[in-house]
Design a protein around this motif. Sequence first.
Motif, mmCIF file in Angstrom:
data_model
loop_
_atom_site.group_PDB
_atom_site.id
_atom_site.type_symbol
_atom_site.label_atom_id
_atom_site.label_comp_id
_atom_site.label_asym_id
_atom_site.label_seq_id
_atom_site.Cartn_x
_atom_site.Cartn_y
_atom_site.Cartn_z
ATOM 1 N N ILE A 153 -2.082 -6.951 -15.361
ATOM 2 C CA ILE A 153 -1.832 -6.864 -13.802
ATOM 3 C C ILE A 153 -2.183 -5.689 -12.931
ATOM 4 O O ILE A 153 -2.404 -5.483 -11.746
ATOM 5 N N GLY A 154 -2.413 -4.453 -13.804
ATOM 6 C CA GLY A 154 -2.895 -3.182 -13.184
ATOM 7 C C GLY A 154 -4.418 -3.407 -12.620
ATOM 8 O O GLY A 154 -4.202 -3.097 -11.361
ATOM 9 N N GLN A 155 -5.140 -4.023 -13.249
ATOM 10 C CA GLN A 155 -6.475 -4.129 -12.476
ATOM 11 C C GLN A 155 -6.412 -5.315 -11.405
ATOM 12 O O GLN A 155 -7.150 -4.955 -10.681
ATOM 13 N N ILE A 156 -5.649 -6.360 -11.589
ATOM 14 C CA ILE A 156 -5.345 -7.323 -10.655
ATOM 15 C C ILE A 156 -4.673 -6.664 -9.343
ATOM 16 O O ILE A 156 -5.217 -7.052 -8.312
ATOM 17 N N PHE A 157 -3.839 -6.059 -9.315
ATOM 18 C CA PHE A 157 -3.099 -5.497 -8.294
ATOM 19 C C PHE A 157 -3.915 -4.406 -7.689
ATOM 20 O O PHE A 157 -4.071 -4.415 -6.359
ATOM 21 N N ALA A 158 -4.782 -3.292 -8.444
ATOM 22 C CA ALA A 158 -5.623 -2.308 -7.635
ATOM 23 C C ALA A 158 -6.670 -3.105 -6.930
ATOM 24 O O ALA A 158 -7.071 -2.663 -6.129
ATOM 25 N N ASP A 159 -7.269 -4.324 -7.727
ATOM 26 C CA ASP A 159 -8.465 -4.910 -6.931
ATOM 27 C C ASP A 159 -7.986 -5.578 -5.566
ATOM 28 O O ASP A 159 -8.602 -5.404 -4.644
ATOM 29 N N LYS A 169 -4.330 2.207 2.854
ATOM 30 C CA LYS A 169 -3.208 3.032 1.962
ATOM 31 C C LYS A 169 -3.402 2.567 0.294
ATOM 32 O O LYS A 169 -2.429 3.052 -0.180
ATOM 33 N N ALA A 170 -4.293 1.983 -0.061
ATOM 34 C CA ALA A 170 -4.451 1.657 -1.662
ATOM 35 C C ALA A 170 -4.216 2.795 -2.374
ATOM 36 O O ALA A 170 -3.305 2.869 -3.376
ATOM 37 N N GLU A 171 -4.844 3.975 -2.422
ATOM 38 C CA GLU A 171 -4.786 4.846 -3.309
ATOM 39 C C GLU A 171 -3.573 5.462 -3.206
ATOM 40 O O GLU A 171 -2.908 5.997 -4.097
ATOM 41 N N LYS A 172 -2.933 5.840 -2.114
ATOM 42 C CA LYS A 172 -1.560 6.382 -1.828
ATOM 43 C C LYS A 172 -0.571 5.481 -2.786
ATOM 44 O O LYS A 172 0.193 6.000 -3.383
ATOM 45 N N VAL A 173 -0.510 4.316 -2.530
ATOM 46 C CA VAL A 173 0.532 3.145 -3.095
ATOM 47 C C VAL A 173 0.130 3.484 -4.537
ATOM 48 O O VAL A 173 1.187 3.535 -5.158
ATOM 49 N N LEU A 174 -1.011 2.979 -5.154
ATOM 50 C CA LEU A 174 -1.500 3.321 -6.552
ATOM 51 C C LEU A 174 -0.637 4.616 -7.207
ATOM 52 O O LEU A 174 0.010 4.599 -8.150
ATOM 53 N N HIS A 175 -1.051 5.801 -6.528
ATOM 54 C CA HIS A 175 -0.311 7.047 -6.910
ATOM 55 C C HIS A 175 0.737 7.011 -6.853
ATOM 56 O O HIS A 175 1.643 7.627 -7.903
ATOM 57 N N GLN A 176 1.735 6.396 -5.912
ATOM 58 C CA GLN A 176 3.098 6.455 -5.898
ATOM 59 C C GLN A 176 3.759 5.653 -7.204
ATOM 60 O O GLN A 176 4.632 6.044 -7.939
#
Length: 357
Positions: free
Chosen positions: A271-277, A286-293
Amino acid sequence: MSSKNTINGRGAQKNPHNKFLQHVYEMREDFLEFCRLEGEEVESNKTQYIPIFPKTIVNKVDSPDVGMMFSMNPYQGCEHGCIYCYARNTHEYWGYSAGLDFERRVLVKKSAPELLEAKIKHKNWKAQTIVLSGNTDCYQPAEQKFEITRKCLEIFLKYRHPVGIITKNALVLRDLDILKELNKHQLVGVNISVTSLSEKTRRKLEPRTVSIQKRLKTIQVLSENNIPVNAMLAPMIPGINSHELLPLAKAVADHGALSFGLTVVRLNGAIGQIFADWIRKAMPDKAEKVLHQIQNCHGGTLNDSRFGTRTRGEGKIAEQIHEMASLARKRYFNGRSFPQLNTEIHEQYKNGQMKLF
């Protein structure tokens, strides 16, 4: 998402490799280019319903983080396409990918009602609440076609056995007649998932689910019929919907929910790579901000499997979410509680009829 590089109507945008399979399936660029030039589809986006034949249907839940002891799932895989869904990983056990396969290849257990009946009639079975949809939604679109969930509810009613339901689909109201009969004996509770009040957010996170207004209306109708409803405000995703917690809690309370639960999003396994993609395509700004949070809530990683913290999270952001939840319960749910279901009368009905003595 609507660019030429995205798959409309689906959450996942890829099929990551199944860790249990030896071979890796890849689409080469020259093949994709050939399909483009020929005007051919690379692969079908149509949902397939695949019958399977399990030997059992009721599963014991050992996780201390889940508020249930037994669950059953009429379907594996789910067309709703919720991008964050923890159930995606289980599709790998069946030889499929946790990505697009999870949404497009739905496994159907037509024998579920018979297996359920055999289980709860067994002489050694003692009634405990069995939850429909411990994994995938029992009222996903496939239910309109197969009606397996309705048949299972008829079994629960026949044997006066307690049942919980988790869904985000208004189709549950189709079975209001059975739910009302179950509720006469305090045998049913319904958990409705409401993740956002924004339709724009809902369409991105959960592309094939019903609208938020329909979910709130579902809570209202069930509550008006005295059927207990718990709202699942889950998962809370920092930077996407966590800021909505208080208005979400107020909305479900205003429509009659007796309680609510939440989890902080976790992105285990594939799910990590599916969500990040997905988020880099759906919300690139906002992708990187959300992933870091999200990482901030799980010790610096997207992948958190620790019992006790994996669904609750830790750190400043998770603490703020739980503080808001405490405030919401005091403000909107004071004096309300979700009832315990009745486990006392099933024994009388085990053979399909009441005992005289």
